[in-house]
Design a protein around this motif. Structure first.
Motif, mmCIF file in Angstrom:
data_model
loop_
_atom_site.group_PDB
_atom_site.id
_atom_site.type_symbol
_atom_site.label_atom_id
_atom_site.label_comp_id
_atom_site.label_asym_id
_atom_site.label_seq_id
_atom_site.Cartn_x
_atom_site.Cartn_y
_atom_site.Cartn_z
ATOM 1 N N SER A 245 8.357 2.326 -11.545
ATOM 2 C CA SER A 245 6.995 1.776 -11.279
ATOM 3 C C SER A 245 6.575 2.249 -9.792
ATOM 4 C CB SER A 245 6.480 0.367 -11.584
ATOM 5 O OG SER A 245 7.103 -0.409 -10.611
ATOM 6 N N ILE A 246 5.187 2.427 -9.630
ATOM 7 C CA ILE A 246 4.730 2.596 -8.234
ATOM 8 C C ILE A 246 3.160 2.120 -8.329
ATOM 9 C CG2 ILE A 246 3.804 4.963 -8.681
ATOM 10 C CD1 ILE A 246 5.010 5.740 -5.871
ATOM 11 N N GLY A 247 2.789 1.753 -7.120
ATOM 12 C CA GLY A 247 1.273 1.012 -6.921
ATOM 13 C C GLY A 247 0.640 1.660 -5.680
ATOM 14 N N PHE A 248 -0.681 1.754 -5.774
ATOM 15 C CA PHE A 248 -1.338 2.004 -4.602
ATOM 16 C C PHE A 248 -2.304 1.042 -4.412
ATOM 17 C CE2 PHE A 248 0.611 5.766 -6.373
ATOM 18 C CZ PHE A 248 0.888 6.475 -5.457
ATOM 19 N N VAL A 249 -2.927 0.929 -2.997
ATOM 20 C CA VAL A 249 -3.969 -0.030 -2.626
ATOM 21 C C VAL A 249 -4.726 0.700 -1.518
ATOM 22 C CG1 VAL A 249 -4.851 -2.100 -1.493
ATOM 23 C CG2 VAL A 249 -3.067 -2.264 -3.305
ATOM 24 N N MET A 250 -6.109 0.935 -1.764
ATOM 25 C CA MET A 250 -7.036 1.668 -0.825
ATOM 26 C C MET A 250 -8.205 0.921 -0.561
ATOM 27 S SD MET A 250 -7.296 5.479 -2.881
ATOM 28 C CE MET A 250 -5.641 6.360 -3.085
ATOM 29 N N ILE A 259 -1.998 10.401 0.259
ATOM 30 C CA ILE A 259 -1.975 9.610 -0.911
ATOM 31 C C ILE A 259 -0.743 8.568 -0.696
ATOM 32 C CG2 ILE A 259 -1.676 9.155 -3.409
ATOM 33 C CD1 ILE A 259 -4.770 10.284 -2.416
ATOM 34 N N MET A 260 0.267 9.173 -0.426
ATOM 35 C CA MET A 260 1.579 8.413 -0.231
ATOM 36 C C MET A 260 1.538 7.221 0.889
ATOM 37 S SD MET A 260 2.778 9.263 -3.016
ATOM 38 C CE MET A 260 3.043 10.629 -4.027
ATOM 39 N N THR A 261 0.535 7.401 1.758
ATOM 40 C CA THR A 261 0.393 6.374 2.632
ATOM 41 C C THR A 261 -0.034 5.019 2.075
ATOM 42 O OG1 THR A 261 -1.698 6.918 3.568
ATOM 43 C CG2 THR A 261 0.392 7.980 4.404
ATOM 44 N N TYR A 262 -0.583 5.122 0.927
ATOM 45 C CA TYR A 262 -1.098 3.929 0.266
ATOM 46 C C TYR A 262 -0.286 2.946 -0.507
ATOM 47 C CZ TYR A 262 -5.836 6.051 1.637
ATOM 48 O OH TYR A 262 -6.820 6.598 2.041
ATOM 49 N N MET A 263 1.116 3.691 -0.583
ATOM 50 C CA MET A 263 1.864 3.084 -1.689
ATOM 51 C C MET A 263 2.480 1.911 -1.480
ATOM 52 S SD MET A 263 4.519 6.354 -2.428
ATOM 53 C CE MET A 263 5.061 6.566 -1.031
ATOM 54 N N MET A 264 2.496 0.963 -2.454
ATOM 55 C CA MET A 264 3.038 -0.370 -2.117
ATOM 56 C C MET A 264 3.826 -0.695 -3.613
ATOM 57 S SD MET A 264 -0.472 -2.295 -0.716
ATOM 58 C CE MET A 264 0.636 -3.976 -0.328
#
Length: 300
Positions: A245-250, A259-264
């Motif tokens: 899994s992988i997640g993003f918050v913007m 884009i990868m700096t938003y990963m959580m």
């Protein structure tokens, strides 16, 4: 890796079976007086070998398919808060709709490689969702607000179905979104998701708004809360049966970053959003999958 080993085994077995059948046509028995008996036993032996090898291929395929068993509805989250909720099932997506905020709590769907292509274009007209029986949001509620009508499940993921495309423009799938975010980083993440679906055959997606302590709102007749952040989480199963899994918050601001700096991690997003993602996974697998992410599992 096991998925590559499987292919090699199948090819070797196929080659060997072809070879056995070929030499069976050219065997000359050593003893002429036992010609018929020799050929009879040789051909039956070869047939037996082919049957055994075929069974091995079947077993190997069965083992691999068991590693990728489908969990129906695995993309669906569940709320861990007491937020207002009406579950709406559409052709391609499921929506948890918040009647108090006039926004989705979350939107979830599975995107396959086949669904990334299609002949049905954008409608560009927004409609009230017929599932909302009392005072549904209409497109005019967004007029002159300074915010875009931001899709949660993007229209570009719905080109495979005319009905799915129409439903993606229901206001239950829409949030007030900063124009720069909607047309920039959020759009880039949507495109990346389609690339992943094409590469990995199928991915499970859940997305939606998040809020801080201060609520802003738009609308006149209907009050629509403006999110402070948006999340998007992804899950897929690898050929060896493992989940990743992988997640993003913007932030809902005028932002532009890689884009990868938003990963959580999913765990981090669950705490922020008060939502339990992928809860249908066995507990020990869910804990492992959601506590970390491996960027090498999500290349394009």
């Amino acid at each position: 890796p096991s998925q590559h080993f499987s292919g090699e085994i199948k090819q070797k077995i196929t080659n060997f079976a072809t070879y056995l059948l070929e030499i069976s046509k050219n065997i000359v028995p050593l003893h002429i007086e036992n010609k018929h008996t020799s050929i009879f036993h040789m051909k039956h032996t070869l047939i037996y070998c082919v049957i055994v090898l075929s069974l091995l291929v079947s077993c190997n395929s069965s083992t691999q398919s068991k590693n990728q068993e489908t969990i129906v509805g695995i993309e669906l989250p569940q709320l861990t808060s007491q937020a207002s909720e009406q579950i709406i099932q559409h052709t391609a997506m499921t929506i948890s709709y918040n009647l108090k905020w006039n926004l989705p709590n979350w939107v979830a769907y599975t995107l396959t490689s086949a669904e990334t292509a299609g002949e049905y274009g954008r409608k560009n007209t927004f409609y009230p969702d017929p599932n909302i029986k009392h005072n549904p949001v209409v497109t005019q509620d967004y007029s002159h607000s300074g915010y875009d009508r931001g899709h949660m499940a993007p229209a570009a993921d719905m080109k495979w179905s005319e009905q799915a495309m129409l439903e993606s423009f229901y206001t239950t799938n829409i949030c007030p979104q900063n124009p720069n975010l909607n047309r920039g980083d959020w759009n880039d993440l949507e495109e990346m998701a389609r690339d992943w679906a094409n590469k990995y055959d199928s991915i499970h997606i859940a997305c939606g708004p998040m809020f801080g302590d201060c609520f802003d709102a738009i609308g006149t007749e209907r009050r629509i809360v403006v999110p402070q952040f948006f999340f998007k989480v992804f899950l897929r199963q690898k050929p060896n049966g493992e989940w990743t899994s992988i997640g993003f918050v913007m932030p809902n601001t005028e932002t532009s970053r890689p884009i990868m700096t938003y990963m959580m991690t999913i765990d981090e997003i669950e705490q922020m959003a008060e939502i339990d993602f992928f809860y249908q996974l066995p507990d020990e697998i869910e804990e492992k999958v959601e506590s970390d992410y491996n960027i090498s599992d999500w290349t394009v």
